[in-house]
Design an enzyme around this catalytic site. Structure first.
Site, short mmCIF file in Angstrom:
data_model
loop_
_atom_site.label_atom_id
_atom_site.label_comp_id
_atom_site.label_asym_id
_atom_site.label_seq_id
_atom_site.Cartn_x
_atom_site.Cartn_y
_atom_site.Cartn_z
N SER A 106 0.84 -1.20 0.00
CA SER A 106 0.00 0.00 0.00
C SER A 106 0.88 1.24 0.00
CB SER A 106 -0.85 -0.04 1.26
OG SER A 106 -1.32 1.24 1.57
N SER A 107 0.32 2.36 -0.47
CA SER A 107 1.10 3.60 -0.52
C SER A 107 1.41 4.13 0.89
CB SER A 107 0.37 4.66 -1.32
OG SER A 107 -0.88 4.92 -0.73
N CYS A 108 0.76 3.60 1.93
CA CYS A 108 1.01 4.11 3.28
C CYS A 108 2.37 3.67 3.82
CB CYS A 108 -0.11 3.73 4.24
SG CYS A 108 -0.14 1.98 4.56
N TYR A 135 -0.04 -0.96 10.49
CA TYR A 135 -0.37 -1.57 9.19
C TYR A 135 0.79 -1.36 8.20
CZ TYR A 135 -3.03 -2.05 4.80
OH TYR A 135 -3.48 -2.40 3.56
N LYS A 139 3.32 -3.97 6.15
CA LYS A 139 3.49 -3.96 4.69
C LYS A 139 4.97 -3.80 4.31
CE LYS A 139 -0.73 -4.46 3.31
NZ LYS A 139 -1.08 -5.76 2.70
N HIS A 182 -13.80 4.11 2.25
CA HIS A 182 -12.87 5.07 1.66
C HIS A 182 -13.65 6.18 0.95
CE1 HIS A 182 -9.87 1.55 1.67
NE2 HIS A 182 -9.50 2.41 2.60
N1 LIG Z 1 -8.50 -1.00 -1.47
C1 LIG Z 1 -7.51 -0.12 -1.61
O1 LIG Z 1 -7.74 1.09 -1.85
C2 LIG Z 1 -6.09 -0.55 -1.51
C3 LIG Z 1 -5.13 0.41 -1.72
C4 LIG Z 1 -3.82 0.06 -1.60
C5 LIG Z 1 -3.48 -1.26 -1.30
N2 LIG Z 1 -4.43 -2.20 -1.12
C6 LIG Z 1 -3.97 -3.57 -0.77
O2 LIG Z 1 -4.54 -4.58 -1.57
C7 LIG Z 1 -4.71 -5.76 -0.79
C8 LIG Z 1 -6.15 -6.21 -0.88
O3 LIG Z 1 -7.00 -5.16 -0.44
P1 LIG Z 1 -8.57 -5.16 -0.72
O4 LIG Z 1 -8.97 -3.75 -0.86
O5 LIG Z 1 -8.89 -6.14 -1.78
O6 LIG Z 1 -9.10 -5.68 0.69
P2 LIG Z 1 -10.43 -6.52 0.99
O7 LIG Z 1 -11.47 -6.22 0.00
O8 LIG Z 1 -10.73 -6.34 2.45
O9 LIG Z 1 -9.93 -8.03 0.77
C9 LIG Z 1 -9.03 -8.66 1.62
C10 LIG Z 1 -9.37 -10.13 1.64
O10 LIG Z 1 -8.46 -10.81 2.53
C11 LIG Z 1 -9.20 -11.71 3.30
N3 LIG Z 1 -8.53 -11.96 4.59
C12 LIG Z 1 -8.21 -11.04 5.53
N4 LIG Z 1 -7.66 -11.66 6.59
C13 LIG Z 1 -7.63 -12.98 6.30
C14 LIG Z 1 -7.18 -14.13 7.00
N5 LIG Z 1 -6.65 -14.04 8.24
N6 LIG Z 1 -7.31 -15.34 6.41
C15 LIG Z 1 -7.85 -15.44 5.17
N7 LIG Z 1 -8.29 -14.41 4.45
C16 LIG Z 1 -8.18 -13.18 5.02
C17 LIG Z 1 -10.53 -11.03 3.52
O11 LIG Z 1 -11.51 -11.95 3.90
P3 LIG Z 1 -12.65 -11.50 4.96
O12 LIG Z 1 -13.29 -10.26 4.39
O13 LIG Z 1 -13.55 -12.69 5.02
O14 LIG Z 1 -11.92 -11.23 6.24
C18 LIG Z 1 -10.78 -10.41 2.15
O15 LIG Z 1 -11.43 -11.30 1.29
C19 LIG Z 1 -4.27 -5.41 0.63
O16 LIG Z 1 -2.96 -5.86 0.82
C20 LIG Z 1 -4.31 -3.92 0.66
O17 LIG Z 1 -3.32 -3.39 1.51
C21 LIG Z 1 -5.74 -1.88 -1.22
#
Ligand SMILES: NC(=O)c1ccc[n+]([C@@H]2O[C@H](COP(=O)([O-])OP(=O)(O)OC[C@H]3O[C@@H](n4cnc5c(N)ncnc54)[C@H](OP(=O)(O)O)[C@@H]3O)[C@@H](O)[C@H]2O)c1
Length: 319
Positions: A106-108, A135, A139, A182
């Site tokens: 992530s950008s953070c 967090y 990362k 967000h």
């Molecule tokens: N969204 C953004 O704007 C953004 C920006 C920058 C970076 N990212 C990065 O992209 C990645 C994915 O983000 P996202 O936005 O797709 O998040 P998300 O929609 O919350 O998806 C994360 C997934 O991981 C699963 N998960 C979490 N903890 C788990 C565990 N202990 N065991 C198994 N599964 C687990 C969650 O399942 P449950 O929901 O069932 O817990 C969910 O399906 C992250 O690394 C995040 O830092 C996202």
């Protein structure tokens, strides 16, 4: 195309977009597990999973994610869960012979006061934003895990573990929760509700002048697959063993006021948009330098207005 690919976090916004992209490219041997089927913080369960499935490649898009409020309220969970998930997945992938892995960060990870646009070499040059420090530390550890495994086992075991750092993402599968979402999903919900109730005005927090960058999640998925597929020589040409991650951004940013107008247009809200300057603004600008990746040929394909139209379509399906 029959390589076995494990997408961790396939029900999440990014993981589901990566699965869509791989399927569109013809990959038909994608392995997934829901959180309920496999808790990635459980080392023994992750070990058993990798021993059974023995995937060839891994996309690590599972993480505990959340906004400022969640990060502030549950800092222990944010550092523990994320370190455990990534340590288990990266280490067990290595033990089971996975040669290619992509870690999503992530950008953070960048310092609070990093020069804008933030380039990859700003990593570890200053203090992090305190609200999401736990967090961000997890990362950063994930990037360093990948680099350390490459340095120690790259030659001997032929492994190649890479990392990508996305800017703010939006699109299908986003979280539209009224209090804990967000900026884009929050604005989509607010403008939609204002349209439905014929509200004459929507008031946005802050001055509207801070600038932010947004990338449609399918572009992020395309970038992830692109980085995973780069041959090693090309990847190495733009990276260093201890400076190996790629930023993935849209390439330009917008003010919150411009964003609000664009969301209102996508939703079809025609009332007045005003701003409450008594509410906090946050950092004046957050913008990533994605030149390193752009040089290799990846560019986003979906404009903000097109992405917002698609995101609103997704919101309407979810409510
Ligand atoms: N969204 C953004 O704007 C953004 C920006 C920058 C970076 N990212 C990065 O992209 C990645 C994915 O983000 P996202 O936005 O797709 O998040 P998300 O929609 O919350 O998806 C994360 C997934 O991981 C699963 N998960 C979490 N903890 C788990 C565990 N202990 N065991 C198994 N599964 C687990 C969650 O399942 P449950 O929901 O069932 O817990 C969910 O399906 C992250 O690394 C995040 O830092 C996202």
């Amino acid at each position: 195309m029959n390589q076995k690919i494990y997408v961790a976090g396939h029900r999440g916004m990014v993981g589901s977009a990566i699965v869509r992209n791989l399927q569109a490219q013809g990959y038909n041997n994608i392995v997934t597990r829901t959180h309920a089927e496999l808790d990635l913080t459980n080392q023994a369960a992750v070990q058993a999973f990798f021993e059974k499935e023995k995937p060839n490649k891994v996309y690590l898009a599972a993480a505990k994610v959340g906004g400022i409020h969640a990060n502030n309220t549950f800092p222990a969970e944010f550092i523990y869960d994320n370190l455990m998930v990534q340590n288990n997945v990266i280490h067990q992938a290595f033990l089971s012979g996975v040669q290619k892995l992509l870690f999503l960060g992530s950008s953070c990870i960048y310092p609070k006061l990093a020069p804008q646009p933030m380039s990859e070499d700003a990593l570890l040059t200053g203090k992090l934003e305190p609200t999401n420090e736990p967090y961000a530390i997890a990362k950063i550890a994930g990037i360093k895990m990948c680099e350390s495994y490459n340095r120690q086992y790259g030659q001997s075991h032929g492994i190649d573990y890479r990392s990508v750092m996305p800017t703010n993402l939006y699109g299908p599968g986003d979280n539209y929760h009224p209090e804990n979402s967000h900026v884009i999903p929050a604005l989509i919900r607010r403008f939609h509700e204002a349209k439905v109730s014929n509200a004459p005005e929507v008031v946005i927090w802050g001055t509207g002048t801070p600038r932010r960058e947004f990338l449609y999640v399918d572009d992020m998925a395309a970038a992830s697959v692109f980085v995973m597929q780069l041959d090693k020589k090309t990847y190495d040409s733009q990276t260093e063993p201890m400076q190996s991650h790629f930023n993935v951004g849209f390439g330009s940013d917008v003010t919150i006021a411009q964003l609000a107008s664009a969301v209102a247009a996508a939703v079809g809200y025609q009332g007045k948009i005003s701003f409450d300057p008594n509410k906090p603004d946050g950092a004046p600008r957050k913008w990533m330098d994605s030149a390193r990746l752009n040089k290799l040929g990846w560019l986003p394909a979906i404009s903000l207005s097109e992405g917002l139209n698609r995101a609103y379509g997704d919101f309407l399906k979810q409510i």
